[in-house]
Motif scaffolding. Structure first.
Motif, PDB file in Angstrom:
ATOM      1  N   THR A 175       0.838  -1.193   0.000  1.00 19.62           N
ATOM      2  CA  THR A 175       0.000   0.000   0.000  1.00 19.62           C
ATOM      3  C   THR A 175       0.871   1.241   0.000  1.00 19.62           C
ATOM      4  O   THR A 175       2.012   1.221   0.464  1.00 19.62           O
ATOM      5  CB  THR A 175      -0.919   0.032   1.244  1.00 19.62           C
ATOM      6  N   ALA A 176       0.333   2.312  -0.522  1.00 19.50           N
ATOM      7  CA  ALA A 176       1.058   3.575  -0.559  1.00 19.50           C
ATOM      8  C   ALA A 176       1.176   4.121   0.858  1.00 19.50           C
ATOM      9  O   ALA A 176       0.297   3.928   1.688  1.00 19.50           O
ATOM     10  CB  ALA A 176       0.307   4.573  -1.440  1.00 19.50           C
ATOM     11  N   PRO A 177       2.276   4.818   1.151  1.00 16.47           N
ATOM     12  CA  PRO A 177       2.413   5.388   2.489  1.00 16.47           C
ATOM     13  C   PRO A 177       1.358   6.463   2.735  1.00 16.47           C
ATOM     14  O   PRO A 177       0.947   7.172   1.814  1.00 16.47           O
ATOM     15  CB  PRO A 177       3.819   5.993   2.479  1.00 16.47           C
ATOM     16  N   SER A 178       0.925   6.563   3.970  1.00 14.62           N
ATOM     17  CA  SER A 178      -0.085   7.546   4.331  1.00 14.62           C
ATOM     18  C   SER A 178       0.526   8.933   4.407  1.00 14.62           C
ATOM     19  O   SER A 178       1.671   9.101   4.799  1.00 14.62           O
ATOM     20  CB  SER A 178      -0.694   7.182   5.692  1.00 14.62           C
ATOM     21  N   ARG A 179      -0.256   9.941   4.041  1.00 17.06           N
ATOM     22  CA  ARG A 179       0.188  11.327   4.152  1.00 17.06           C
ATOM     23  C   ARG A 179      -0.099  11.864   5.551  1.00 17.06           C
ATOM     24  O   ARG A 179       0.285  12.954   5.895  1.00 17.06           O
ATOM     25  CB  ARG A 179      -0.520  12.204   3.128  1.00 17.06           C
ATOM     26  N   ARG A 180      -0.789  11.095   6.359  1.00 15.83           N
ATOM     27  CA  ARG A 180      -1.177  11.534   7.695  1.00 15.83           C
ATOM     28  C   ARG A 180       0.015  11.574   8.637  1.00 15.83           C
ATOM     29  O   ARG A 180       0.852  10.688   8.629  1.00 15.83           O
ATOM     30  CB  ARG A 180      -2.221  10.596   8.288  1.00 15.83           C
ATOM     31  N   LEU A 181       0.037  12.601   9.479  1.00 15.98           N
ATOM     32  CA  LEU A 181       1.070  12.710  10.498  1.00 15.98           C
ATOM     33  C   LEU A 181       0.689  11.940  11.752  1.00 15.98           C
ATOM     34  O   LEU A 181       1.539  11.581  12.543  1.00 15.98           O
ATOM     35  CB  LEU A 181       1.309  14.188  10.841  1.00 15.98           C
ATOM     36  N   ALA A 182      -0.600  11.704  11.951  1.00 11.89           N
ATOM     37  CA  ALA A 182      -1.089  10.975  13.125  1.00 11.89           C
ATOM     38  C   ALA A 182      -2.119   9.945  12.670  1.00 11.89           C
ATOM     39  O   ALA A 182      -2.950  10.233  11.813  1.00 11.89           O
ATOM     40  CB  ALA A 182      -1.724  11.944  14.117  1.00 11.89           C
ATOM     41  N   SER A 183      -2.056   8.746  13.246  1.00 17.79           N
ATOM     42  CA  SER A 183      -2.986   7.702  12.846  1.00 17.79           C
ATOM     43  C   SER A 183      -4.387   7.979  13.393  1.00 17.79           C
ATOM     44  O   SER A 183      -4.553   8.568  14.459  1.00 17.79           O
ATOM     45  CB  SER A 183      -2.492   6.339  13.327  1.00 17.79           C
ATOM     46  N   ARG A 184      -5.380   7.536  12.650  1.00 21.95           N
ATOM     47  CA  ARG A 184      -6.784   7.722  13.049  1.00 21.95           C
ATOM     48  C   ARG A 184      -7.207   6.665  14.048  1.00 21.95           C
ATOM     49  O   ARG A 184      -6.676   5.571  14.063  1.00 21.95           O
ATOM     50  CB  ARG A 184      -7.696   7.553  11.835  1.00 21.95           C
ATOM     51  N   VAL A 185      -8.224   7.038  14.825  1.00 17.34           N
ATOM     52  CA  VAL A 185      -8.851   6.092  15.732  1.00 17.34           C
ATOM     53  C   VAL A 185     -10.361   6.202  15.504  1.00 17.34           C
ATOM     54  O   VAL A 185     -10.891   7.298  15.326  1.00 17.34           O
ATOM     55  CB  VAL A 185      -8.453   6.364  17.198  1.00 17.34           C
ATOM     56  N   GLN A 186     -11.026   5.061  15.449  1.00 17.97           N
ATOM     57  CA  GLN A 186     -12.473   5.047  15.249  1.00 17.97           C
ATOM     58  C   GLN A 186     -13.164   5.619  16.483  1.00 17.97           C
ATOM     59  O   GLN A 186     -12.762   5.335  17.601  1.00 17.97           O
ATOM     60  CB  GLN A 186     -12.968   3.623  14.988  1.00 17.97           C
ATOM     61  N   ALA A 187     -14.206   6.404  16.263  1.00 18.76           N
ATOM     62  CA  ALA A 187     -14.918   7.036  17.376  1.00 18.76           C
ATOM     63  C   ALA A 187     -16.044   6.166  17.917  1.00 18.76           C
ATOM     64  O   ALA A 187     -16.666   6.520  18.912  1.00 18.76           O
ATOM     65  CB  ALA A 187     -15.448   8.397  16.952  1.00 18.76           C
ATOM     66  N   SER A 188     -16.346   5.060  17.313  1.00 21.94           N
ATOM     67  CA  SER A 188     -17.313   4.067  17.809  1.00 21.94           C
ATOM     68  C   SER A 188     -18.704   4.627  18.080  1.00 21.94           C
ATOM     69  O   SER A 188     -19.424   4.104  18.912  1.00 21.94           O
ATOM     70  CB  SER A 188     -16.803   3.418  19.099  1.00 21.94           C
ATOM     71  N   GLY A 189     -19.082   5.705  17.438  1.00 24.66           N
ATOM     72  CA  GLY A 189     -20.418   6.258  17.599  1.00 24.66           C
ATOM     73  C   GLY A 189     -20.669   6.990  18.895  1.00 24.66           C
ATOM     74  O   GLY A 189     -21.771   7.446  19.144  1.00 24.66           O
TER      75      GLY A 189
END
Length: 127
Positions: A5-19
């Motif tokens: 996969t291509a490297p992410s441009r994000r500086l910080a990884s996402r976390v799911q908010a679970s609703g």
């Protein structure tokens, strides 16, 4: 031939908010409340039927038990019928610790739900 996969441009990884994370937001004279789909230190994705256009600034007020969290953001991406991705522009000094607590809590919840999903292939259980 490399097929990763291509490297992410994000500086910080996402976390799911679970609703469980909601935000009251103000943007170009429009006030609304939306559910947060995911977030990171860099921003978040809000669910919204009619997202604002990229470049539009927004004031965000998190509706969470971690304490008051206010931030200013700018729309980076709009997906009609789905929502919009916002980049944080500023978070007040006094609200940063609450934002950190929220992200850490969501990471723990996300990790514990991953552990429960597939215990047979969980390296933490030694199986």
């Amino acid at each position: 031939m490399y097929q990763g996969t291509a490297p992410s441009r994000r500086l910080a990884s996402r976390v799911q908010a679970s609703g469980e994370v909601w935000v009251y937001w103000q943007c170009n004279g429009r006030d609304d409340v939306s559910r947060v789909r995911d977030m990171s230190w860099g921003g978040l994705f809000l669910e919204a039927e009619k997202p604002r256009a990229p470049g539009v600034h927004a004031k965000l007020h998190f509706l969470v038990s971690d304490g008051p969290i206010r931030a200013d953001g700018v729309v980076q991406r709009a997906v009609p019928g789905s929502g919009m991705g916002l980049k944080f522009l500023s978070v007040s000094e006094k609200d940063r610790s609450q934002l950190a607590a929220l992200i850490n809590r969501l990471r723990r919840l996300s990790h514990s739900s991953e552990v429960r999903k597939d215990p047979l292939q969980n390296p933490l259980l030694g199986m």
